[in-house]
Design a protein around this motif. Structure first.
Motif, PDB file in Angstrom:
ATOM      1  N   LEU A  23       4.065   3.235  -5.622  1.00  0.00           N
ATOM      2  CA  LEU A  23       3.682   3.983  -6.824  1.00  0.00           C
ATOM      3  C   LEU A  23       4.883   4.065  -7.757  1.00  0.00           C
ATOM      4  CD1 LEU A  23       5.055   7.066  -6.560  1.00  0.00           C
ATOM      5  CD2 LEU A  23       3.156   7.377  -4.981  1.00  0.00           C
ATOM      6  N   ALA A 204      -2.009  10.583  -7.516  1.00  0.00           N
ATOM      7  CA  ALA A 204      -2.234   9.645  -6.422  1.00  0.00           C
ATOM      8  C   ALA A 204      -2.874  10.424  -5.282  1.00  0.00           C
ATOM      9  CB  ALA A 204      -0.928   9.002  -5.972  1.00  0.00           C
ATOM     10  N   CYS A 214      -4.808   5.824  -7.414  1.00  0.00           N
ATOM     11  CA  CYS A 214      -3.541   6.067  -8.109  1.00  0.00           C
ATOM     12  C   CYS A 214      -3.670   5.621  -9.564  1.00  0.00           C
ATOM     13  CB  CYS A 214      -2.403   5.305  -7.433  1.00  0.00           C
ATOM     14  SG  CYS A 214      -0.759   5.644  -8.108  1.00  0.00           S
TER      15      CYS A 214
END
Length: 237
Positions: A23, A204, A214
């Motif tokens: 992420l 997320a 996400c």
């Protein structure tokens, strides 16, 4: 500001708490990290703050590799755990000065920031008391103040609203928005989906150590509420 690529963490006994997680949190983001108990949220947070080592993957803080430059990375972040473990034999002001010494904050700047944040969280009158005499909420406020006095680029919080009274929780939400408007970033876990829905621009959702959703909050939730989406994603857990 924060980039995690293929992060994996396995505990003794073979349990994989985080599995190939990737992420990105950019400057200005308020990023909500959501999952049930045991989903891997706290493990991820402890890895990104340097508390836990990890076997696979890469974590960059403002472009700097956490494993290669851990001290530099830690100087740019602040971490507030869900249950702050403070030095209870110190007074509140002694603890804040101790943190100020660690980050080498000049006296004038330190005093100004301590005054500002302790007033904001209505803790000024209690700074001369021993931390051992503080309630859980007061300890949470002290931990928040100590995290802010070195002006971190990235603020990482694990369930930050637990134990805070409504006024302090509102002050923290407002402060988070202000910090991100100034170009900093916030990454926080929460079980309170209504807070994430109102506060975050990105989220997320993690399940069994893997990301299941996400992105931008409107993009992720679509036409439904965040609560409905979350329950749908974990209903087969």
């Amino acid at each position: 500001m924060l980039q995690i690529t293929n992060l994996s963490k396995t505990y003794h006994g073979g349990k994989k708490a985080v599995d190939g997680l990737s992420l990105e949190v950019k400057a200005g983001d308020i990023f909500g990290f959501i999952g049930h108990n045991g989903a891997g949220k706290t493990t991820t947070i402890k890895a990104m703050t340097g508390v836990l080592d990890f076997e696979e993957g890469e974590i960059l803080i403002n472009g700097t590799d956490l494993k290669k430059e851990p001290v530099l990375c830690k100087s740019m972040i602040a971490y507030i755990p869900d249950n702050p473990d403070l030095y209870e034999h110190l007074t509140g002001i002694q603890y804040l000065n101790f943190i100020g010494d660690i980050f080498r904050i000049p006296k004038s700047q330190r005093e100004e920031r301590i005054q500002h944040f302790s007033d904001l969280f209505e803790l000024t009158r209690d700074l001369g008391d021993l931390i051992s005499a503080y309630s859980h909420g007061m300890k949470q406020k002290l931990a928040i103040i100590s995290a802010l006095i070195h002006e971190p680029k990235l603020l990482v919080l694990d369930e930050p609203f637990v134990g805070l009274d409504p006024k302090a929780a509102f002050a923290l939400k407002t402060l988070m928005q202000t910090l991100c408007a100034q170009g900093n970033a916030i990454f926080f876990s929460t079980h309170v989906l209504e807070v994430a829905e109102k506060l975050c621009n990105k989220i997320a959702i993690i399940q069994k150590g893997k990301l299941v959703a996400c992105g931008g909050i409107d993009e992720v939730r679509g036409d439904q509420s965040l609560e409905s989406l979350f329950l749908e994603l974990i209903k087969h857990e």
